[in-house]
Design an enzyme around this catalytic site. Sequence first.
Site, short mmCIF file in Angstrom:
data_model
loop_
_atom_site.label_atom_id
_atom_site.label_comp_id
_atom_site.label_asym_id
_atom_site.label_seq_id
_atom_site.Cartn_x
_atom_site.Cartn_y
_atom_site.Cartn_z
N GLY A 1 -3.24 5.62 7.12
CA GLY A 1 -3.95 4.74 8.06
C GLY A 1 -3.84 5.14 9.52
N GLU B 1 2.12 3.75 13.86
CA GLU B 1 1.59 2.96 12.73
C GLU B 1 0.22 2.39 13.07
OE1 GLU B 1 1.32 2.20 9.86
OE2 GLU B 1 3.06 1.34 8.89
N ASP B 2 -0.64 2.26 12.07
CA ASP B 2 -1.93 1.62 12.30
C ASP B 2 -1.76 0.12 12.51
OD1 ASP B 2 -1.12 1.21 9.66
OD2 ASP B 2 -2.98 1.89 8.75
N ASP C 1 2.28 -5.41 9.43
CA ASP C 1 1.92 -6.62 8.70
C ASP C 1 3.22 -7.39 8.38
OD1 ASP C 1 0.10 -8.28 7.24
OD2 ASP C 1 0.57 -7.23 5.41
N LYS D 1 0.04 -8.11 13.05
CA LYS D 1 -0.25 -9.48 12.60
C LYS D 1 1.08 -10.23 12.61
CE LYS D 1 -3.41 -7.95 8.99
NZ LYS D 1 -3.64 -8.03 7.55
N PHE E 1 -7.57 -9.57 6.70
CA PHE E 1 -7.52 -8.18 6.24
C PHE E 1 -8.61 -7.41 6.96
CE2 PHE E 1 -7.74 -4.46 3.66
CZ PHE E 1 -6.43 -4.25 3.30
N VAL E 2 -8.23 -6.33 7.64
CA VAL E 2 -9.20 -5.58 8.44
C VAL E 2 -9.32 -4.13 7.96
CG1 VAL E 2 -8.94 -7.01 10.52
CG2 VAL E 2 -7.41 -5.05 10.18
N ASP F 1 -7.95 1.11 5.54
CA ASP F 1 -8.78 1.11 4.34
C ASP F 1 -8.69 -0.18 3.56
OD1 ASP F 1 -6.05 1.58 3.38
OD2 ASP F 1 -7.00 1.93 1.44
N ARG G 1 -12.22 3.88 6.02
CA ARG G 1 -11.35 4.47 7.06
C ARG G 1 -12.18 5.12 8.17
NH1 ARG G 1 -6.06 4.55 5.00
NH2 ARG G 1 -5.85 5.01 2.80
P1 IMP Z 1 3.83 -3.85 6.04
O1 IMP Z 1 4.95 -3.05 5.46
O2 IMP Z 1 3.58 -5.12 5.27
O3 IMP Z 1 3.98 -4.11 7.52
O4 IMP Z 1 2.52 -3.05 5.75
C1 IMP Z 1 1.97 -2.21 6.62
C2 IMP Z 1 0.90 -1.40 5.90
O5 IMP Z 1 0.06 -2.21 5.07
C3 IMP Z 1 0.01 -0.80 6.94
O6 IMP Z 1 0.48 0.46 7.35
C4 IMP Z 1 -1.31 -0.72 6.20
O7 IMP Z 1 -1.35 0.49 5.48
C5 IMP Z 1 -1.28 -1.87 5.23
N1 IMP Z 1 -2.03 -3.02 5.78
C6 IMP Z 1 -1.52 -4.18 6.22
N2 IMP Z 1 -2.48 -5.01 6.66
C7 IMP Z 1 -3.65 -4.33 6.50
C8 IMP Z 1 -5.02 -4.66 6.80
O8 IMP Z 1 -5.39 -5.75 7.30
N3 IMP Z 1 -5.93 -3.70 6.50
C9 IMP Z 1 -5.60 -2.49 5.96
N4 IMP Z 1 -4.33 -2.15 5.68
C10 IMP Z 1 -3.35 -3.07 5.94
MG MG Z 2 -0.10 2.20 6.74
#
Ligand code: IMP
Ligand code: MG
Length: 181
Positions: free
Chosen positions: A46, A101-102, A105, A133, A154-155, A161, A167
């Site tokens: 991402g 990081e993109d 979450d 978020k 969710f974006v 993606d 993407r």
């Molecule tokens: P975390 O470990 O829950 O913080 O997850 C982070 C990863 O989940 C990000 O690097 C994304 O790859 C994926 N992710 C979380 N939210 C989204 C979203 O809204 N759209 C797309 N990918 C997401």
């Molecule tokens: Mg990611």
Amino acid sequence: MSSSDAEVGEVILSAAQIAEGVRKLAAQINRDYAGREVVLVGVLTGAAVFLSDLMRQLTVPVQVDFIAVSSYENATVSSGRVRVLKDLTCEVAGRDVLVVEDIVDTGRSLQAILELVRQRGAASVKTVCLLSKPSRREVDVTPDYCAFEIPDKFVVGYGLDYAQKYRNLPYIAALVTQGRD
Ligand code: IMP
Ligand code: MG
């Protein structure tokens, strides 16, 4: 749900808004890291688009590496550990590392990557994300640099993606899932 059950909805951030956000992040990083060399660690897949835009605005010397992780399917592990699918190529011991990081979450992947980089003896580790978020956070991790905080939607687009699609969109949009909202 198959990818045909979803479609691109409302634009959350235009390409121009993203470019402005990236420019501001780069200015902060250039100021904070003046006189140092940075190892950028992009989190695949991402962050690839964000990293490639961000790095071209950095004036400090950079080295670029990538890591790929996956969260465990049954997320009963509270330590936030993830599986490393593709490890770093470079040595980070003694280096100033900036994890790119993109989106943050739950924060679990970022927390695990930070732990891994620290264990390897980096001189410093900071994090930069395009999106966050905050309402979704499950672990105590706050990105050092963040361009945009967004609500719990969710974006997709600009590297992000849904089922490996979207993407390539130059903007960020909400995903609309049929029969779910
Ligand atoms: P975390 O470990 O829950 O913080 O997850 C982070 C990863 O989940 C990000 O690097 C994304 O790859 C994926 N992710 C979380 N939210 C989204 C979203 O809204 N759209 C797309 N990918 C997401
Ligand atoms: Mg990611």
